[in-house]
Design a protein around this motif. Structure first.
Motif, PDB file in Angstrom:
ATOM      1  N   SER A 172       0.845  -1.204   0.000  1.00  0.00           N
ATOM      2  CA  SER A 172       0.000   0.000   0.000  1.00  0.00           C
ATOM      3  C   SER A 172       0.874   1.245   0.000  1.00  0.00           C
ATOM      4  CB  SER A 172      -0.904   0.016   1.234  1.00  0.00           C
ATOM      5  OG  SER A 172      -1.805  -1.062   1.207  1.00  0.00           O
ATOM      6  N   CYS A 173       0.457   2.242  -0.750  1.00  0.00           N
ATOM      7  CA  CYS A 173       1.184   3.509  -0.842  1.00  0.00           C
ATOM      8  C   CYS A 173       1.214   4.211   0.516  1.00  0.00           C
ATOM      9  CB  CYS A 173       0.498   4.409  -1.875  1.00  0.00           C
ATOM     10  SG  CYS A 173       1.227   6.049  -2.058  1.00  0.00           S
ATOM     11  N   CYS A 174       2.316   4.912   0.792  1.00  0.00           N
ATOM     12  CA  CYS A 174       2.426   5.647   2.059  1.00  0.00           C
ATOM     13  C   CYS A 174       1.694   6.982   2.019  1.00  0.00           C
ATOM     14  CB  CYS A 174       3.891   5.876   2.411  1.00  0.00           C
ATOM     15  SG  CYS A 174       4.735   7.079   1.351  1.00  0.00           S
ATOM     16  N   SER A 185      -3.955  16.738   0.705  1.00  0.00           N
ATOM     17  CA  SER A 185      -3.353  16.508   2.021  1.00  0.00           C
ATOM     18  C   SER A 185      -4.196  15.619   2.926  1.00  0.00           C
ATOM     19  CB  SER A 185      -3.077  17.843   2.706  1.00  0.00           C
ATOM     20  OG  SER A 185      -4.272  18.598   2.845  1.00  0.00           O
ATOM     21  N   ALA A 186      -5.516  15.746   2.843  1.00  0.00           N
ATOM     22  CA  ALA A 186      -6.368  14.933   3.713  1.00  0.00           C
ATOM     23  C   ALA A 186      -6.247  13.450   3.375  1.00  0.00           C
ATOM     24  CB  ALA A 186      -7.821  15.383   3.606  1.00  0.00           C
ATOM     25  N   VAL A 187      -6.286  13.145   2.079  1.00  0.00           N
ATOM     26  CA  VAL A 187      -6.149  11.754   1.644  1.00  0.00           C
ATOM     27  C   VAL A 187      -4.749  11.244   1.969  1.00  0.00           C
ATOM     28  CG1 VAL A 187      -6.214  10.179  -0.323  1.00  0.00           C
ATOM     29  CG2 VAL A 187      -7.843  12.070  -0.179  1.00  0.00           C
ATOM     30  N   SER A 188      -3.749  12.079   1.692  1.00  0.00           N
ATOM     31  CA  SER A 188      -2.371  11.707   1.983  1.00  0.00           C
ATOM     32  C   SER A 188      -2.169  11.405   3.464  1.00  0.00           C
ATOM     33  CB  SER A 188      -1.419  12.835   1.554  1.00  0.00           C
ATOM     34  OG  SER A 188      -0.095  12.567   1.949  1.00  0.00           O
ATOM     35  N   SER A 189      -2.734  12.233   4.316  1.00  0.00           N
ATOM     36  CA  SER A 189      -2.597  12.036   5.763  1.00  0.00           C
ATOM     37  C   SER A 189      -3.257  10.744   6.222  1.00  0.00           C
ATOM     38  CB  SER A 189      -3.192  13.222   6.521  1.00  0.00           C
ATOM     39  OG  SER A 189      -2.470  14.410   6.246  1.00  0.00           O
ATOM     40  N   ALA A 190      -4.403  10.423   5.622  1.00  0.00           N
ATOM     41  CA  ALA A 190      -5.090   9.179   5.979  1.00  0.00           C
ATOM     42  C   ALA A 190      -4.266   7.967   5.553  1.00  0.00           C
ATOM     43  CB  ALA A 190      -6.465   9.138   5.327  1.00  0.00           C
ATOM     44  N   MET A 191      -3.671   8.037   4.378  1.00  0.00           N
ATOM     45  CA  MET A 191      -2.819   6.940   3.904  1.00  0.00           C
ATOM     46  C   MET A 191      -1.581   6.806   4.781  1.00  0.00           C
ATOM     47  SD  MET A 191      -3.195   7.731  -0.170  1.00  0.00           S
ATOM     48  CE  MET A 191      -2.301   6.314  -0.798  1.00  0.00           C
ATOM     49  N   LEU A 192      -1.027   7.942   5.179  1.00  0.00           N
ATOM     50  CA  LEU A 192       0.136   7.914   6.061  1.00  0.00           C
ATOM     51  C   LEU A 192      -0.213   7.293   7.404  1.00  0.00           C
ATOM     52  CD1 LEU A 192       3.037   8.692   6.847  1.00  0.00           C
ATOM     53  CD2 LEU A 192       2.153  10.960   7.465  1.00  0.00           C
ATOM     54  N   ALA A 193      -1.380   7.624   7.936  1.00  0.00           N
ATOM     55  CA  ALA A 193      -1.790   7.061   9.225  1.00  0.00           C
ATOM     56  C   ALA A 193      -1.864   5.542   9.159  1.00  0.00           C
ATOM     57  CB  ALA A 193      -3.142   7.640   9.636  1.00  0.00           C
ATOM     58  N   ASP A 194      -2.375   5.013   8.039  1.00  0.00           N
ATOM     59  CA  ASP A 194      -2.436   3.562   7.869  1.00  0.00           C
ATOM     60  C   ASP A 194      -1.028   2.959   7.820  1.00  0.00           C
ATOM     61  OD1 ASP A 194      -5.186   3.605   7.837  1.00  0.00           O
ATOM     62  OD2 ASP A 194      -5.351   3.523   5.647  1.00  0.00           O
ATOM     63  N   LYS A 195      -0.135   3.641   7.104  1.00  0.00           N
ATOM     64  CA  LYS A 195       1.226   3.116   6.961  1.00  0.00           C
ATOM     65  C   LYS A 195       1.966   3.157   8.299  1.00  0.00           C
ATOM     66  CE  LYS A 195       2.749   1.872   3.751  1.00  0.00           C
ATOM     67  NZ  LYS A 195       2.913   0.500   3.188  1.00  0.00           N
ATOM     68  N   VAL A 196       1.814   4.231   9.029  1.00  0.00           N
ATOM     69  CA  VAL A 196       2.476   4.343  10.329  1.00  0.00           C
ATOM     70  C   VAL A 196       1.939   3.293  11.295  1.00  0.00           C
ATOM     71  CG1 VAL A 196       2.705   5.832  12.366  1.00  0.00           C
ATOM     72  CG2 VAL A 196       3.129   6.762  10.082  1.00  0.00           C
ATOM     73  N   SER A 212      14.088   8.212  -0.451  1.00  0.00           N
ATOM     74  CA  SER A 212      14.116   9.170   0.655  1.00  0.00           C
ATOM     75  C   SER A 212      12.825   9.956   0.773  1.00  0.00           C
ATOM     76  CB  SER A 212      15.294  10.136   0.473  1.00  0.00           C
ATOM     77  OG  SER A 212      16.519   9.464   0.608  1.00  0.00           O
ATOM     78  N   SER A 213      12.116  10.137  -0.336  1.00  0.00           N
ATOM     79  CA  SER A 213      10.864  10.895  -0.299  1.00  0.00           C
ATOM     80  C   SER A 213       9.828  10.190   0.565  1.00  0.00           C
ATOM     81  CB  SER A 213      10.333  11.097  -1.722  1.00  0.00           C
ATOM     82  OG  SER A 213      10.251   9.854  -2.406  1.00  0.00           O
ATOM     83  N   CYS A 214       9.655   8.904   0.346  1.00  0.00           N
ATOM     84  CA  CYS A 214       8.695   8.139   1.146  1.00  0.00           C
ATOM     85  C   CYS A 214       9.145   8.045   2.600  1.00  0.00           C
ATOM     86  CB  CYS A 214       8.516   6.742   0.563  1.00  0.00           C
ATOM     87  SG  CYS A 214       7.892   6.743  -1.126  1.00  0.00           S
ATOM     88  N   LEU A 215      10.446   7.887   2.799  1.00  0.00           N
ATOM     89  CA  LEU A 215      10.965   7.822   4.168  1.00  0.00           C
ATOM     90  C   LEU A 215      10.782   9.145   4.894  1.00  0.00           C
ATOM     91  CD1 LEU A 215      14.229   5.772   3.579  1.00  0.00           C
ATOM     92  CD2 LEU A 215      12.156   5.003   4.749  1.00  0.00           C
ATOM     93  N   MET A 216      10.893  10.252   4.189  1.00  0.00           N
ATOM     94  CA  MET A 216      10.649  11.556   4.790  1.00  0.00           C
ATOM     95  C   MET A 216       9.200  11.654   5.266  1.00  0.00           C
ATOM     96  SD  MET A 216      11.204  15.331   3.067  1.00  0.00           S
ATOM     97  CE  MET A 216      10.053  14.983   1.716  1.00  0.00           C
ATOM     98  N   HIS A 217       8.287  11.168   4.436  1.00  0.00           N
ATOM     99  CA  HIS A 217       6.859  11.196   4.762  1.00  0.00           C
ATOM    100  C   HIS A 217       6.549  10.286   5.952  1.00  0.00           C
ATOM    101  CE1 HIS A 217       2.760  12.186   3.785  1.00  0.00           C
ATOM    102  NE2 HIS A 217       2.419  10.933   3.535  1.00  0.00           N
ATOM    103  N   ILE A 218       7.010   9.051   5.882  1.00  0.00           N
ATOM    104  CA  ILE A 218       6.767   8.097   6.966  1.00  0.00           C
ATOM    105  C   ILE A 218       7.474   8.539   8.244  1.00  0.00           C
ATOM    106  CG2 ILE A 218       7.093   5.706   7.726  1.00  0.00           C
ATOM    107  CD1 ILE A 218       6.962   4.928   4.720  1.00  0.00           C
ATOM    108  N   GLY A 219       8.698   9.031   8.085  1.00  0.00           N
ATOM    109  CA  GLY A 219       9.451   9.481   9.253  1.00  0.00           C
ATOM    110  C   GLY A 219       8.787  10.631   9.969  1.00  0.00           C
TER     111      GLY A 219
END
Length: 248
Positions: A172-174, A185-196, A212-219
């Motif tokens: 699944s995408c981060c 941003s709202a959709v992105s934040s929801a996807m990030l919450a699932d990944k975290v 590094s882009s995805c790691l920056m987001h997840i980090g």
């Protein structure tokens, strides 16, 4: 073989330790690595946001800088994907067949780090030592565009001392997706919450990936929760040794 590092904008500007780690791994395997200082953005950002004309000079520059090398290695599935699948097509779109042919030739010699190590160098064990629990996020471009498959995991399994934890819903995408994270941003934040949440479920102290882009987001998501887990690029784990450990 003349090998060049294509550092990418994000690594050069924000995460230079990833570039240094990439060079350390390649040199450990016996490769002489050049860093052409004239390199710049590959143009992916412009192409993905609808500015192909602005990307064309960057493509010309990229081809000119790297065409003399036998192999070009990038610690990024995203930028490698752009070079392979967008550069020559963009040149053809603007009627520059000579540039398109040269871009095709450079693209054929451009590799994401795990591709180069496994397919070209023929190595899965690169002499790394990393005694920590790690989970791996396969980024969208490396997974779907480059189809690197199990190469990153093969490299990680050969790391001495590592404890690998399978990431739930790993494919699944981060939620980063470049400007997607800003425009949606709202959709992105929801996807990030699932990944975290998935990363936390593994109990890993480190989440790794090849971009590094995805790691920056997840980090960012992990740091805001203060859960004691961090992100590290695949190159940094592979560069870590008993004598030169990467701190966690």
């Amino acid at each position: 073989m003349r090998v060049a590092l294509f550092a990418t904008c994000l690594v050069d500007g924000l995460f230079p330790e990833v570039g240094r780690a990439t060079v350390r791994v390649l040199r450990r395997l016996g490769h002489e690595v050049a860093f052409p200082p004239e390199q710049s953005c590959c143009g992916q950002m412009h192409l993905n946001t609808g500015y192909p004309a602005e990307a064309l000079p960057l493509i010309r520059r990229h081809v000119r800088v790297f065409e003399e090398f036998d192999a070009i290695v990038a610690p990024s599935g995203s930028c490698t994907g752009s070079i392979r699948h967008q550069h020559a097509d963009t040149a053809r779109r603007f009627g520059d067949q000579r540039l398109a042919a040269a871009a095709d030739a450079v693209a054929a010699r451009t590799y994401e780090l795990s591709e180069f190590l496994v397919d070209v160098a023929g190595a899965t064990d690169v002499g790394a030592y990393f005694p920590h629990r790690v989970t791996y996020h396969p980024t969208c471009h490396s997974l779907r565009l480059l189809r690197v498959g199990g190469k990153p995991m093969a490299l990680l399994r050969a790391v001495e001392g590592i404890e690998l934890a399978e990431l739930p819903a790993a494919e699944s995408c981060c939620g980063f997706g470049g400007t997607f994270a800003l425009k949606n941003s709202a959709v992105s934040s929801a996807m990030l919450a699932d990944k975290v949440s998935a990363v936390r479920a593994t109990g890993a102290s480190v989440c790794s990936a090849g971009d590094s882009s995805c790691l920056m987001h997840i980090g960012g998501g992990l740091s805001r929760l203060r859960v004691g887990a961090r992100t590290l690029h695949l190159a940094q784990i592979l560069a870590s040794t008993r004598s030169e450990p990467v701190p966690v």
